[in-house]
Scaffold this motif. Structure first.
Motif, mmCIF file in Angstrom:
data_model
loop_
_atom_site.group_PDB
_atom_site.id
_atom_site.type_symbol
_atom_site.label_atom_id
_atom_site.label_comp_id
_atom_site.label_asym_id
_atom_site.label_seq_id
_atom_site.Cartn_x
_atom_site.Cartn_y
_atom_site.Cartn_z
ATOM 1 N N VAL A 1 0.846 -1.178 0.000
ATOM 2 C CA VAL A 1 0.000 0.000 0.000
ATOM 3 C C VAL A 1 0.885 1.232 0.000
ATOM 4 N N VAL A 2 0.561 2.198 -0.844
ATOM 5 C CA VAL A 2 1.295 3.455 -0.868
ATOM 6 C C VAL A 2 0.838 4.301 0.314
ATOM 7 N N ILE A 3 1.786 4.771 1.104
ATOM 8 C CA ILE A 3 1.487 5.645 2.240
ATOM 9 C C ILE A 3 1.532 7.104 1.786
ATOM 10 N N LYS A 4 2.594 7.456 1.072
ATOM 11 C CA LYS A 4 2.720 8.796 0.510
ATOM 12 C C LYS A 4 3.270 8.649 -0.901
ATOM 13 N N ARG A 5 2.451 8.987 -1.874
ATOM 14 C CA ARG A 5 2.790 8.816 -3.299
ATOM 15 C C ARG A 5 4.150 9.418 -3.617
ATOM 16 N N GLY A 6 5.006 8.621 -4.261
ATOM 17 C CA GLY A 6 6.334 9.076 -4.648
ATOM 18 C C GLY A 6 7.324 9.124 -3.504
ATOM 19 N N ASP A 7 6.911 8.648 -2.323
ATOM 20 C CA ASP A 7 7.792 8.723 -1.162
ATOM 21 C C ASP A 7 7.937 7.367 -0.467
ATOM 22 N N ILE A 8 6.836 6.875 0.139
ATOM 23 C CA ILE A 8 6.951 5.674 0.968
ATOM 24 C C ILE A 8 5.752 4.743 0.785
ATOM 25 N N ALA A 9 6.001 3.455 0.875
ATOM 26 C CA ALA A 9 4.954 2.436 0.805
ATOM 27 C C ALA A 9 5.223 1.400 1.894
ATOM 28 N N GLU A 10 4.188 0.663 2.253
ATOM 29 C CA GLU A 10 4.338 -0.432 3.200
ATOM 30 C C GLU A 10 3.972 -1.726 2.505
ATOM 31 N N CYS A 11 4.762 -2.764 2.733
ATOM 32 C CA CYS A 11 4.509 -4.070 2.127
ATOM 33 C C CYS A 11 4.573 -5.162 3.189
ATOM 34 N N GLU A 12 3.706 -6.148 2.992
ATOM 35 C CA GLU A 12 3.782 -7.394 3.753
ATOM 36 C C GLU A 12 3.982 -8.486 2.710
ATOM 37 N N ILE A 13 5.047 -9.219 2.854
ATOM 38 C CA ILE A 13 5.350 -10.300 1.923
ATOM 39 C C ILE A 13 5.541 -11.572 2.739
ATOM 40 N N ILE A 14 4.848 -12.628 2.352
ATOM 41 C CA ILE A 14 5.027 -13.911 3.019
ATOM 42 C C ILE A 14 5.770 -14.828 2.054
ATOM 43 N N VAL A 15 6.864 -15.393 2.538
ATOM 44 C CA VAL A 15 7.703 -16.249 1.701
ATOM 45 C C VAL A 15 7.887 -17.605 2.359
ATOM 46 N N ASP A 16 8.037 -18.619 1.521
ATOM 47 C CA ASP A 16 8.360 -19.970 1.972
ATOM 48 C C ASP A 16 9.871 -20.132 1.814
ATOM 49 N N VAL A 17 10.556 -20.376 2.928
ATOM 50 C CA VAL A 17 12.017 -20.512 2.904
ATOM 51 C C VAL A 17 12.464 -21.958 3.074
ATOM 52 N N SER A 18 11.532 -22.900 2.877
ATOM 53 C CA SER A 18 11.859 -24.309 3.118
ATOM 54 C C SER A 18 12.921 -24.855 2.169
ATOM 55 N N LYS A 19 13.108 -24.216 1.025
ATOM 56 C CA LYS A 19 14.116 -24.699 0.067
ATOM 57 C C LYS A 19 15.363 -23.817 0.074
ATOM 58 N N THR A 20 15.571 -23.101 1.172
ATOM 59 C CA THR A 20 16.758 -22.265 1.329
ATOM 60 C C THR A 20 17.523 -22.741 2.554
ATOM 61 N N ASP A 21 18.657 -22.108 2.796
ATOM 62 C CA ASP A 21 19.417 -22.450 4.005
ATOM 63 C C ASP A 21 19.120 -21.484 5.148
ATOM 64 N N ILE A 22 18.029 -20.750 5.056
ATOM 65 C CA ILE A 22 17.654 -19.775 6.076
ATOM 66 C C ILE A 22 17.156 -20.501 7.326
ATOM 67 N N LYS A 23 17.789 -20.216 8.435
ATOM 68 C CA LYS A 23 17.401 -20.822 9.714
ATOM 69 C C LYS A 23 16.641 -19.830 10.594
#
Length: 137
Positions: free
Chosen positions: A90-112
């Motif tokens: 969602v854009v908070i202030k056009r041309g300046d800042i936005a907020e994002c929520e991203i959900i990722v599956d890390v099961s095929k990475t080495d991320i612990k």
């Protein structure tokens, strides 16, 4: 393409039960995550089960609002091997800042630990603030 169709009733709390025939056919088990997408225009809901092995991380971030920033972030995640399950921005202030929520599956990475993704993404100039936690539903 083989489709299984069942008719179910919505209860007083807006819940439905996925019929046994569909759960068995799609190997949906207790404790699994599913992605639920509602399409207002088509008036339909699509439910997609995620593998039992999915290890989900929720990324909440403030980013620059400019063309290409989201592509830069998602490319980084893909290059690292993280599978993007869901994105809401969602854009908070056009041309300046936005907020994002991203959900990722890390099961095929080495991320612990989720903080490893956050630490890497903090290095991108377009990411102003980020928090990463295990997604528990």
């Amino acid at each position: 393409m083989v489709k299984i169709e069942e008719l179910v009733r919505v209860d007083s709390k807006g819940r439905i039960t996925i019929p046994l025939t569909i759960r068995e056919a799609l190997d949906i088990r207790e404790g699994m995550f599913v992605v639920v997408v509602g399409d207002r225009d088509k008036k339909e809901i699509v439910i997609t089960p995620l593998p039992v092995s999915a290890k989900l991380v929720r990324l909440m971030m403030r980013i620059e609002d400019r063309p290409g920033v989201l592509a830069e972030i998602t490319k980084y995640l893909a290059d690292y091997g993280a599978d993007i399950v869901m994105t809401k921005c969602v854009v908070i202030k056009r041309g300046d800042i936005a907020e994002c929520e991203i959900i990722v599956d890390v099961s095929k990475t080495d991320i612990k630990q989720p903080s490893l993704i956050a630490d890497k993404l903090k290095m991108l100039e377009s990411v102003k603030n980020i928090e990463a936690v295990w997604f528990t539903g």
